[in-house]
Write a protein that holds these residues in place. Structure first.
Motif, PDB file in Angstrom:
ATOM      1  N   VAL A 103       0.838  -1.204   0.000  1.00  0.00           N
ATOM      2  CA  VAL A 103       0.000   0.000   0.000  1.00  0.00           C
ATOM      3  C   VAL A 103       0.870   1.250   0.000  1.00  0.00           C
ATOM      4  CG1 VAL A 103      -1.677   1.330   1.332  1.00  0.00           C
ATOM      5  CG2 VAL A 103      -1.963  -1.151   1.106  1.00  0.00           C
ATOM      6  N   ALA A 104       1.915   1.260   0.836  1.00  0.00           N
ATOM      7  CA  ALA A 104       2.813   2.410   0.910  1.00  0.00           C
ATOM      8  C   ALA A 104       3.507   2.645  -0.428  1.00  0.00           C
ATOM      9  CB  ALA A 104       3.840   2.197   2.013  1.00  0.00           C
ATOM     10  N   GLN A 147       1.016   4.164  -2.856  1.00  0.00           N
ATOM     11  CA  GLN A 147       0.731   5.557  -2.514  1.00  0.00           C
ATOM     12  C   GLN A 147       1.880   6.490  -2.891  1.00  0.00           C
ATOM     13  OE1 GLN A 147      -0.599   4.836   1.746  1.00  0.00           O
ATOM     14  NE2 GLN A 147      -2.096   6.387   1.159  1.00  0.00           N
ATOM     15  N   SER A 148       3.114   5.983  -2.792  1.00  0.00           N
ATOM     16  CA  SER A 148       4.273   6.829  -3.071  1.00  0.00           C
ATOM     17  C   SER A 148       4.668   6.832  -4.554  1.00  0.00           C
ATOM     18  CB  SER A 148       5.464   6.369  -2.224  1.00  0.00           C
ATOM     19  OG  SER A 148       5.842   5.040  -2.561  1.00  0.00           O
ATOM     20  N   VAL A 194      -7.221   2.252   3.232  1.00  0.00           N
ATOM     21  CA  VAL A 194      -6.449   3.336   2.638  1.00  0.00           C
ATOM     22  C   VAL A 194      -7.367   4.399   2.044  1.00  0.00           C
ATOM     23  CG1 VAL A 194      -6.130   2.423   0.282  1.00  0.00           C
ATOM     24  CG2 VAL A 194      -4.345   3.823   1.318  1.00  0.00           C
ATOM     25  N   ALA A 228      -6.981   8.314   0.574  1.00  0.00           N
ATOM     26  CA  ALA A 228      -6.652   7.998  -0.825  1.00  0.00           C
ATOM     27  C   ALA A 228      -7.939   7.618  -1.560  1.00  0.00           C
ATOM     28  CB  ALA A 228      -5.629   6.873  -0.905  1.00  0.00           C
ATOM     29  N   PHE A 262      -8.347   5.546  -5.096  1.00  0.00           N
ATOM     30  CA  PHE A 262      -7.907   4.171  -5.319  1.00  0.00           C
ATOM     31  C   PHE A 262      -9.108   3.303  -5.698  1.00  0.00           C
ATOM     32  CE2 PHE A 262      -3.553   3.405  -3.186  1.00  0.00           C
ATOM     33  CZ  PHE A 262      -3.107   4.664  -3.582  1.00  0.00           C
ATOM     34  N   PRO A 282      -4.237   3.582  -8.417  1.00  0.00           N
ATOM     35  CA  PRO A 282      -4.612   4.958  -8.067  1.00  0.00           C
ATOM     36  C   PRO A 282      -5.328   5.633  -9.234  1.00  0.00           C
ATOM     37  CG  PRO A 282      -2.245   4.547  -7.761  1.00  0.00           C
ATOM     38  CD  PRO A 282      -2.785   3.436  -8.583  1.00  0.00           C
TER      39      PRO A 282
END
Length: 344
Positions: free
Chosen positions: A77-78, A81-82, A98, A103, A106, A226
């Motif tokens: 997940v991180a 997101q990044s 999330v 977010a 998503f 995303p």
């Protein structure tokens, strides 16, 4: 021009055309990074992601897919997101969390392996689920995933787990060992744990994998993307889904293809085990993308009834699922009516 030169020119021309056609299927020349939470191809249908790369299915779609491997869902997940990947295979619970954390763009777009490969194993003298009454049943812990899902499965079969003695034992392999040693009478485990038990004499599968999912149709994992990826690389997302759908259909039609492919990438696993697993997966392949609206809605409703989601307002399906990409793929490939409902 000689016949040989003409043939060579024709082959070269067709090869170029094929490459051009393939590249047209993809939208970007940049690698498409797919984040996975397993470090080697797993002994479940989720292996289609690894094998699609190994067997050239992504390449046939004109797409350069790079598999990014992390050890746990929070890391996946991180990374998503990044911006360290375009798509991640994560649990539905992680996706909902999330989104609730901010977010909000998503979305789940496909599920290469929607169900947990759970089964209930027991001693041979427990011939039917009704025979579990008064017997000991091993669980990870009270309220754990295996406990709550098994309770749901047995309820669908007209049996109450409350009529059994529930014993907390921890991890599935520990529960399997306890079952083999006669310390408990039944427990839930994955097909993988069952297949790796050294001796199942006196034991049998009481509720098989397919019946378990029918009783608790909870979608475990989805491939999420995303909003910016959906907006900027929609053709690439479709190409990934198309490749995963095609390979799932090929394995469903000919399970030996999966056995042969897995034997190459997992030489540590006995071929007889792979053959047994392939047989058990007969109805589990995501031949239509694994995106049943009914099953996803059931999963959401179940999750929001758990302690982890007690403080959240339930999200409507359209707030975390986008059927558009998989429906576009099915419009091209057609729908396989044999399994994996494509209900909307």
């Amino acid at each position: 021009m000689t016949t040989r030169k003409f043939a060579a020119a024709l082959v070269a021309g067709l090869s170029t055309l094929a490459l051009m056609s393939g590249s047209a299927l993809a939208q970007s020349s940049e690698p498409f990074r797919l984040i996975l939470t397993h470090l080697e191809p797993p002994l479940v249908p989720n292996s289609v992601m690894d094998l699609a790369a190994e067997l050239g299915y992504f390449e046939e779609e004109g797409l350069d897919v790079e598999l990014i491997r992390v050890q746990q869902t929070p890391s996946a997940v991180a990374a998503l997101q990044s911006g360290e990947g375009e798509m991640a295979n994560i649990g539905v619970d992680a996706l909902l969390q999330v989104i609730h954390s901010g977010a909000t763009d998503f979305r789940a777009v496909t599920s290469p392996n929607k169900s947990l490969p759970f089964l209930i194993a027991s001693k041979d003298d427990i011939a039917t689920p009704e025979d579990l009454a008064g017997r000991s049943f091993g669980v990870g812990r009270v309220g754990s995933l295996d406990h709550s899902l098994s309770d749901m499965v047995l309820s669908s079969l007209g049996v109450s787990l409350e009529d059994s003695e529930v014993v907390t034992l921890g991890q599935p392999n520990v529960r399997g060992q306890a079952l083999a040693a006669g310390q408990i009478d039944a427990t839930t485990m994955s097909i993988g744990v069952w297949s790796e038990m050294p001796d199942t004499t006196g034991l049998h599968v009481l509720v098989d994998q397919e019946a378990y999912y029918e009783g608790a149709p909870v979608v475990n994992k989805v491939n999420a993307v995303p909003g910016n990826v959906l907006e900027e690389r929609p053709d690439d997302v479709a190409a990934v889904i198309r490749a995963l759908t095609r390979i799932s259909r090929d394995f469903a039609e000919n399970p030996q293809l999966w056995v042969d492919a897995m034997a190459e990438v997992r030489p540590d696993v006995d071929v007889a085990v792979l053959e047994m697993l392939a047989e058990s997966f007969a109805g589990s392949w995501s031949v239509n993308g694994g995106m049943s609206a009914q099953e996803l809605a059931f999963t959401s409703e179940w999750l929001y009834g758990t302690e982890d989601f007690a403080s959240f307002e339930p999200l409507p399906l359209e707030a975390w699922v986008d059927f558009g990409p998989v429906d576009a793929v099915l419009a091209e490939l057609g729908t396989d009516e044999s399994m994996d409902p494509a209900d909307r």
